[in-house]
Design a protein around this motif. Structure first.
Motif, mmCIF file in Angstrom:
data_model
loop_
_atom_site.group_PDB
_atom_site.id
_atom_site.type_symbol
_atom_site.label_atom_id
_atom_site.label_comp_id
_atom_site.label_asym_id
_atom_site.label_seq_id
_atom_site.Cartn_x
_atom_site.Cartn_y
_atom_site.Cartn_z
ATOM 1 N N GLN A 107 0.826 -1.205 0.000
ATOM 2 C CA GLN A 107 0.000 0.000 0.000
ATOM 3 C C GLN A 107 0.863 1.258 0.000
ATOM 4 N N ILE A 108 1.909 1.226 0.858
ATOM 5 C CA ILE A 108 2.771 2.413 0.928
ATOM 6 C C ILE A 108 3.423 2.678 -0.426
ATOM 7 N N CYS A 109 3.877 1.594 -1.083
ATOM 8 C CA CYS A 109 4.605 1.777 -2.341
ATOM 9 C C CYS A 109 3.666 1.768 -3.579
ATOM 10 N N GLY A 110 2.427 1.387 -3.359
ATOM 11 C CA GLY A 110 1.452 1.367 -4.444
ATOM 12 C C GLY A 110 1.779 0.288 -5.464
ATOM 13 N N THR A 111 2.259 -0.835 -5.029
ATOM 14 C CA THR A 111 2.613 -1.936 -5.947
ATOM 15 C C THR A 111 1.610 -3.066 -5.783
ATOM 16 N N PRO A 112 1.387 -3.830 -6.838
ATOM 17 C CA PRO A 112 0.451 -4.956 -6.699
ATOM 18 C C PRO A 112 1.038 -6.124 -5.893
ATOM 19 N N ILE A 113 2.371 -6.193 -5.887
ATOM 20 C CA ILE A 113 2.985 -7.348 -5.195
ATOM 21 C C ILE A 113 3.901 -6.856 -4.073
ATOM 22 N N ALA A 114 3.804 -7.515 -2.941
ATOM 23 C CA ALA A 114 4.784 -7.298 -1.846
ATOM 24 C C ALA A 114 5.075 -8.663 -1.226
ATOM 25 N N LEU A 115 6.368 -8.892 -0.892
ATOM 26 C CA LEU A 115 6.760 -10.237 -0.394
ATOM 27 C C LEU A 115 7.747 -10.130 0.777
ATOM 28 N N VAL A 116 7.626 -11.113 1.678
ATOM 29 C CA VAL A 116 8.744 -11.316 2.624
ATOM 30 C C VAL A 116 9.455 -12.549 2.080
ATOM 31 N N SER A 117 10.627 -12.311 1.457
ATOM 32 C CA SER A 117 11.315 -13.406 0.768
ATOM 33 C C SER A 117 12.580 -13.798 1.528
ATOM 34 N N LEU A 118 12.707 -15.087 1.715
ATOM 35 C CA LEU A 118 13.897 -15.577 2.436
ATOM 36 C C LEU A 118 14.756 -16.361 1.458
ATOM 37 N N VAL A 119 16.040 -15.932 1.324
ATOM 38 C CA VAL A 119 16.899 -16.554 0.311
ATOM 39 C C VAL A 119 17.617 -17.762 0.920
ATOM 40 N N ASP A 120 17.099 -18.916 0.514
ATOM 41 C CA ASP A 120 17.654 -20.188 1.005
ATOM 42 C C ASP A 120 18.794 -20.591 0.077
ATOM 43 N N SER A 170 19.135 -22.729 -2.392
ATOM 44 C CA SER A 170 18.920 -22.799 -3.846
ATOM 45 C C SER A 170 17.550 -22.280 -4.254
ATOM 46 N N ARG A 171 16.895 -21.601 -3.359
ATOM 47 C CA ARG A 171 15.555 -21.066 -3.668
ATOM 48 C C ARG A 171 15.325 -19.826 -2.838
ATOM 49 N N GLN A 172 14.286 -19.084 -3.245
ATOM 50 C CA GLN A 172 13.794 -18.065 -2.319
ATOM 51 C C GLN A 172 12.392 -18.494 -1.926
ATOM 52 N N TRP A 173 12.147 -18.396 -0.627
ATOM 53 C CA TRP A 173 10.841 -18.883 -0.113
ATOM 54 C C TRP A 173 10.147 -17.701 0.540
ATOM 55 N N PHE A 174 8.835 -17.616 0.269
ATOM 56 C CA PHE A 174 8.095 -16.436 0.737
ATOM 57 C C PHE A 174 7.355 -16.749 2.024
ATOM 58 N N LYS A 175 7.735 -16.041 3.045
ATOM 59 C CA LYS A 175 7.035 -16.217 4.326
ATOM 60 C C LYS A 175 5.665 -15.532 4.258
ATOM 61 N N SER A 176 5.643 -14.406 3.510
ATOM 62 C CA SER A 176 4.350 -13.718 3.346
ATOM 63 C C SER A 176 4.302 -13.120 1.932
ATOM 64 N N ARG A 177 3.152 -13.109 1.344
ATOM 65 C CA ARG A 177 3.069 -12.546 -0.021
ATOM 66 C C ARG A 177 1.714 -11.897 -0.261
ATOM 67 N N VAL A 178 1.809 -10.799 -1.012
ATOM 68 C CA VAL A 178 0.573 -10.123 -1.445
ATOM 69 C C VAL A 178 0.660 -10.059 -2.969
ATOM 70 N N GLY A 179 -0.332 -10.484 -3.632
ATOM 71 C CA GLY A 179 -0.402 -10.354 -5.088
ATOM 72 C C GLY A 179 0.391 -11.393 -5.837
ATOM 73 N N LEU A 180 0.765 -12.470 -5.215
ATOM 74 C CA LEU A 180 1.518 -13.516 -5.924
ATOM 75 C C LEU A 180 1.097 -14.877 -5.402
ATOM 76 N N ASP A 181 0.938 -15.813 -6.319
ATOM 77 C CA ASP A 181 0.525 -17.145 -5.874
ATOM 78 C C ASP A 181 1.703 -18.035 -5.504
ATOM 79 N N ALA A 182 2.801 -17.870 -6.270
ATOM 80 C CA ALA A 182 3.950 -18.780 -6.034
ATOM 81 C C ALA A 182 4.455 -18.649 -4.593
ATOM 82 N N THR A 183 4.842 -19.783 -4.032
ATOM 83 C CA THR A 183 5.369 -19.748 -2.661
ATOM 84 C C THR A 183 6.888 -19.657 -2.669
ATOM 85 N N GLU A 184 7.517 -20.022 -3.776
ATOM 86 C CA GLU A 184 8.979 -19.930 -3.869
ATOM 87 C C GLU A 184 9.390 -19.925 -5.325
ATOM 88 N N THR A 185 10.637 -19.481 -5.584
ATOM 89 C CA THR A 185 11.191 -19.561 -6.944
ATOM 90 C C THR A 185 12.632 -20.002 -6.801
#
Ligand code: ADP
Length: 686
Positions: free
Chosen positions: A45-58, A60-75
């Motif tokens: 909301q503050i940044c006016g973006t459709p997506i916001a994520l709490v991403s944790l870089v593991d 060999s992947r990044q895993w999302f602890k919290s996400r707004v506007g995205l379905d994927a849980t990791e990439t």
């Protein structure tokens, strides 16, 4: 047209620690959490973006602890924008991915969510490792205002704070459980009491000690549970710990708590609980039951005291043993099993003229007389083999000077320790002088025997005078008669022959008496044992005193077997009978009825000769003393007091006895003798 490419981010320098920090937080693959979802919502909301994520870089992947506007849980990590962002220290912004060669060909840009704009604020742990980002994403190129950036960074800090707080809470919980387990297992009492003396925590041991459940303590005052008395002793310590001083003390607790009598020694530690403002909030108490320890301590102390006393005693006894050993007037030696001299006292050194050092190089046999060696070995053998506890024997030693000395040795074997070889301890008494005195005494005794014999002969002198005078008178009468008849010419040859024969017989009788006197008066100690007829032995005695009895009107009856043979030093037996007859003669003097009787009775192995007289007997008060040498009731010059003692000695030297036996009204002495002497019996057997 050239296909756009993309760059994967390099691995950060602190990758190992970073990954460890991420994993320690324990959030990867955990469920959604509204605290983080609120933050991603705010960020978008503050940044006016459709997506916001709490991403944790593991790894060999990044895993999302919290996400707004995205379905994927990791990439995968190699296409993650965040993998680039964590390499930076400031918010990482990609205004237009298509214009950025690192991302233009990135599958997330070319496909998927079609990312064009990316801004990621690092999630930096308190230890300084970037574990991921709070990021916002748009599908069109754009930028962020400085306020938006600083809001993003503030929110990123909140994300980390939440992670760390949660971790702290989990750790705390785990530690609490751990502590609870330990406190539950402890046999000691552990509690926390606040400054108002209210229980805030007690461990399960309280129930075991006091029978009160831990939960019944919580929120209650100490006095309510223990009573005023029970805490009175502890009060000074409580007051001091509440001033912030640690207390360490012991108490003896003989209290009655909750109907239970408690008698314990307790070690108590109070530790104050002080907050950052230096205020004492309460205190921790640890109470350890040291009753057993105390008892063991008491026992050890008592044992130490007993040991000290025993040591003192053993020192004293060792001291007194040493002084006995050193100062004893008799020799004391310690021998080992090889008969080597281990120790010898001064008296022993002086006795044999050797120094201590010389003795310690010798065995006891080196100074033993060769004839006594065997006896010494055997005596020591008997005590070391324990067939005798103690042995006592006489032996000869040879002094350093060569002189032979006599000693009475008493030996005992002693084990100084249970498992050690025994030693032989001997006490050695110098009996050389006693031996010499004994020899002298024997010689004197022999002389005495002779003089006593002479004295008894003296007593018989009157009788002997008669014995000789009568035959002399017969010879004189007969020879005068023969001379007269010869002068008158009336000598009848037949009568003369009879008279001459009577003179000859009388001379024979006289020579017999003289012979008897001679054999009686000589020393007969060394006479050999001989076999003689008992009748002859008795007749020999009568021969010497018969006349005396006749003249004094003392009737003498002899009653004895004629054929009995006795083995003895016969002159000595005659001497006994002479003594008994003389005493009997003296006893009946002056009595109207004077008689003495000699009766002998033989059995298989012995002969019993009794000499009885009609005299008044012996005063019972004196009976015990009559056999003592020199005891006499006779007037001076008459008695020697040796007759009975010598007679008793002779009887015993023949293996017999001489006893006083009053039989009815009459006085009697009984001489019992074996018919055979053991020595000759042995010789014959051999
Ligand atoms: P002694 O005849 O020289 O006195 P003895 O040793 O023969 O020495 O006797 C010791 C004492 O024992 C005598 O003095 C006497 O008192 C007592 N005695 C010995 N025989 C008799 C006896 N037959 N009757 C009474 N007293 C006796």
């Amino acid at each position: 047209m050239k296909t756009p490419s993309y760059l994967s981010a390099r691995v950060p320098d602190d990758e190992v620690q970073r990954l460890a920090a991420l994993r320690e937080l324990g959030v990867l693959d955990t469920a959604t959490d509204s605290r983080f979802d609120d933050i991603t919502l705010l960020a978008s909301q503050i940044c006016g973006t459709p997506i916001a994520l709490v991403s944790l870089v593991d790894e060999s992947r990044q895993w999302f602890k919290s996400r707004v506007g995205l379905d994927a849980t990791e990439t995968p990590r190699d296409i993650a924008f965040c993998a680039h962002a964590i390499l930076e220290s400031q918010t990482f912004i990609v205004p237009d991915a298509l214009e950025d060669r690192r991302f233009a060909g990135n599958p997330l840009v070319t496909g998927g969510p079609k990312v064009r704009f990316y801004a990621g604020s690092q999630l930096r742990t308190s230890a300084g490792h970037n574990i991921g980002t709070l990021c916002v994403i748009d599908m069109k190129p754009r930028s962020l205002t400085p306020e938006q950036i600083s809001a993003m960074e503030a929110l990123a800090r909140q994300v980390v704070l939440n992670f760390e707080r949660q971790k702290f809470a989990t750790d705390l919980h785990r530690r609490e459980g751990f502590l609870k387990n330990i406190l539950g297992m402890l046999p000691d009492l552990v509690c926390y009491i606040d400054k108002d003396l209210v229980y805030r925590y007690v461990n399960p041991a309280y129930e075991r000690w006091l029978g009160i459940k831990p939960e019944d303590f919580i929120g209650k005052k100490m006095t309510d549970i223990l009573g005023k008395d029970a805490i009175a002793d502890a009060m000074p310590y409580i007051l001091r710990v509440l001033k912030g001083e640690r207390q360490d003390f012991q108490v003896h607790v003989p209290y009655l708590i909750n109907g239970r009598s408690i008698e314990k020694f307790v070690q108590v530690v109070y530790v104050p609980d002080i907050d950052v403002q230096n205020q004492v909030l309460g205190y921790f108490a640890v109470l350890t039951d040291i009753t057993e320890l105390k008892r063991a301590e008491d026992r050890a102390l008592q044992q130490a005291q007993e040991l000290a006393v025993a040591l003192q005693h053993s020192k004293e006894s060792e001291r007194s043993f040493r002084s006995i050993f050193d100062q004893a007037p008799m020799g004391i030696i310690q021998l080992d099993m090889n008969l080597r001299i281990v120790a010898a006292n001064e008296s022993f050194c002086t006795f044999l003229g050797y120094s201590q050092a010389e003795l310690k190089r010798m065995t006891i046999l080196d100074m033993t007389h060769p004839e006594d060696e065997q006896r010494s070995r055997e005596a020591i053998g008997r005590i070391t083999e324990r067939s005798e506890p103690l042995t006592r024997f006489e032996k000869r030693y040879i002094r350093k000077s060569g002189e032979v000395v006599w000693a009475l040795v008493t030996s005992r074997s002693v084990k100084l320790q249970d498992d050690s070889e025994p030693y032989v301890f001997s006490v050695i008494e110098d009996v050389t002088q006693i031996r010499a005195a004994e020899q002298e005494l024997k010689a004197a005794q022999a002389k005495l025997v002779t003089s006593a014999k002479m004295a008894s002969l003296g007593e018989m002198a009157g009788g002997i005078a008669h014995e000789i005078n009568n035959p002399l008178a017969i010879i004189k009468g007969k020879s005068e008669l023969l001379a007269k008849r010869l002068g008158q010419g009336t000598l009848d040859p037949a009568k003369a022959g009879a008279d001459i024969a009577a003179i000859g017989a009388t001379v024979d009788r006289m020579s017999k008496i003289v012979q008897g006197l001679r054999s009686f008066s000589r020393s007969c100690d060394q006479d050999p044992l001989e076999r003689g007829a008992l009748g002859k032995v008795i007749a020999d005695a009568i021969d010497l005193c018969g006349e005396r009895f006749k003249n004094a009107d003392v009737s003498l009856s002899i009653n004895c077997p004629t054929d009995t043979l006795i083995e003895a030093r016969t002159t000595q037996i005659t001497q006994i009978l002479m003594n008994l007859l003389n005493n009997a003669f003296d006893a009946v003097q002056g009595l109207p009825n004077k008689w003495v009787s000699v009766d002998a009775k033989a059995s298989d192995a012995s002969i019993r000769i009794s000499v009885t007289d009609s005299g008044p007997g012996i005063d019972p008060k004196l009976v015990d003393r009559i056999m003592e040498p020199f005891f006499t009731t006779k007037e001076v010059g008459k008695g020697t007091g040796l007759g009975l003692s010598i007679s008793k000695g002779i009887a015993e030297s023949h293996g017999g006895t001489l006893t006083y036996q009053a039989s009815g009204a009459n006085t009697g002495f009984v001489l019992e003798l074996p018919l055979r002497q053991p020595q000759t019996q042995q010789d014959q057997a051999a």
